[in-house]
Design a protein around this motif. Structure first.
Motif, mmCIF file in Angstrom:
data_model
loop_
_atom_site.group_PDB
_atom_site.id
_atom_site.type_symbol
_atom_site.label_atom_id
_atom_site.label_comp_id
_atom_site.label_asym_id
_atom_site.label_seq_id
_atom_site.Cartn_x
_atom_site.Cartn_y
_atom_site.Cartn_z
ATOM 1 N N ASP A 69 0.831 -1.207 0.000
ATOM 2 C CA ASP A 69 0.000 0.000 0.000
ATOM 3 C C ASP A 69 0.865 1.257 0.000
ATOM 4 O O ASP A 69 0.505 2.269 -0.609
ATOM 5 N N GLU A 70 2.015 1.187 0.654
ATOM 6 C CA GLU A 70 2.960 2.310 0.603
ATOM 7 C C GLU A 70 3.430 2.551 -0.825
ATOM 8 O O GLU A 70 3.494 3.700 -1.289
ATOM 9 N N ARG A 96 1.845 1.723 -3.609
ATOM 10 C CA ARG A 96 0.720 2.266 -4.376
ATOM 11 C C ARG A 96 0.563 3.754 -4.104
ATOM 12 O O ARG A 96 0.369 4.539 -5.036
ATOM 13 N N ASP A 97 0.650 4.163 -2.845
ATOM 14 C CA ASP A 97 0.467 5.578 -2.501
ATOM 15 C C ASP A 97 1.580 6.438 -3.074
ATOM 16 O O ASP A 97 1.322 7.544 -3.583
ATOM 17 N N ASP A 135 1.179 9.510 -5.789
ATOM 18 C CA ASP A 135 1.575 10.873 -5.432
ATOM 19 C C ASP A 135 2.607 11.461 -6.389
ATOM 20 O O ASP A 135 2.841 12.675 -6.358
#
Length: 333
Positions: free
Chosen positions: A177-178, A180-181, A185
């Motif tokens: 998830d990190e 993906r974020d 960004d």
């Protein structure tokens, strides 16, 4: 063979109006199922979606058939598309037939004992040149103007593969998830739009020995219109892999004598196309994320008994190493 999961040869024979058919599963595929089929005279290759847990927008036979039909008269080598069947009553899912093309998909070192270092370099250059040829095709000129939505392509790709991840999530995956974020960004501006293969790599082309070359590009299920550097970044991932012995991502083929580095491939692509590859780190990170999601989907299908063929049991163990490589790439970027 006559007992093939996902392929009812009697129903196929009736649909085609052919005599008795025999077939075999072509090994190596990790997503769509591919079979070799013959009636004793003619030979075809049949493609259909996997069994069960088919993610939305994935495994689209219509798209595959359309794109190889459109590219038939271009510099990009593709098999001749024979027919498309969208009636699920025949085989339980849409499928298409294409001609069987001479050549082999090089998936491991055991297939490459005939390759000299000079051959390896020529083949690598040809692999890049075919990708450049694909990105040089004008979509309008081959009837693919509406094949995708280039505007906002990269933003949608991050969201799409994030949704695919959520649809296949069955366990905790530290860091994914990190990644993906961070990708969401830092989305770069696309410099141009082309036909994108979506899964371009050495073992998705057929290689001939005499003459040495590429006879066909295969597996177009993720093709669309978008940023061509997405193909380049993913090719980099498949070439560099996880940097370990017996690497399942590369098949260890690119580590044989004569094969250039992933950076050499990128440099040749930039020289051929004039593309600015200074932001390629983002595309490489995205390639690792995308491949991690694909493997997690395969792992999910394997755990639910919906895979066909061998080699699936260990794939789920490579999801987290891919995530770590992706985090490293995005930090470098």
């Amino acid at each position: 063979m006559t007992d093939l999961p996902g392929l009812d040869l009697d129903k196929l024979a009736a649909y085609l109006g052919k005599g008795p058919l025999t077939g075999e599963l072509i090994p190596g595929g990790r997503s769509n199922l591919t079979y070799r089929v013959t009636d004793g005279q003619d030979r075809w290759v049949l493609r259909r979606p996997p069994l069960g847990h088919v993610l939305a927008t994935a495994h689209d036979m219509t798209r595959e058939h359309r794109v190889i039909s459109a590219l038939a008269d271009t510099a990009v080598p593709v098999p001749h598309a024979e027919l498309l069947c969208t009636d699920p009553d025949v085989l339980g899912a849409p499928f298409y037939l294409m001609e069987e093309v001479a050549g082999a998909a090089l998936r491991d070192r055991a297939q490459c004992d005939w390759l000299t270092p000079a051959d390896a370099r020529v083949l690598s250059d040809r692999l890049v040149d075919v990708l450049a040829d694909l990105h040089d095709v004008d979509p309008d000129s081959v009837g693919l103007a509406d094949f995708g939505r280039p505007e906002g392509f990269l933003v949608r790709q991050v969201k799409r593969w994030g949704k695919q991840l959520d649809a296949s999530r069955s366990r905790d995956l530290e860091g994914i998830d990190e990644l993906r974020d961070k990708l969401g960004d830092r989305v770069p501006e696309s410099a141009r739009s082309t036909i994108v293969h979506g899964d371009y790599r050495l073992d998705n082309v057929l290689v001939t020995r005499d003459p040495l070359g590429i006879s066909a590009v295969l597996d177009w299920e993720m093709a669309t219109l978008g940023d061509p550097l997405a193909d380049v970044g993913l090719l980099h991932v498949y070439w560099h892999g996880l940097g370990i012995d017996e690497d399942p991502i590369t098949g260890t083929v690119p580590s044989l004598p004569g094969f250039p580095t992933a950076e050499d491939l990128v440099a040749r692509y930039a020289a051929r196309t004039g593309a600015d590859v200074s932001n390629l780190g983002w595309y490489v990170a995205f390639g690792y994320f995308k491949l991690a999601v694909i493997l997690e989907g395969i792992h999910y299908r394997y755990t639910t008994g919906k895979t066909v063929g061998a080699g699936f049991s260990q794939l789920g163990s490579f999801t987290l190493p891919l995530v770590r490589q992706g985090l490293h790439a995005i930090k470098e970027y």
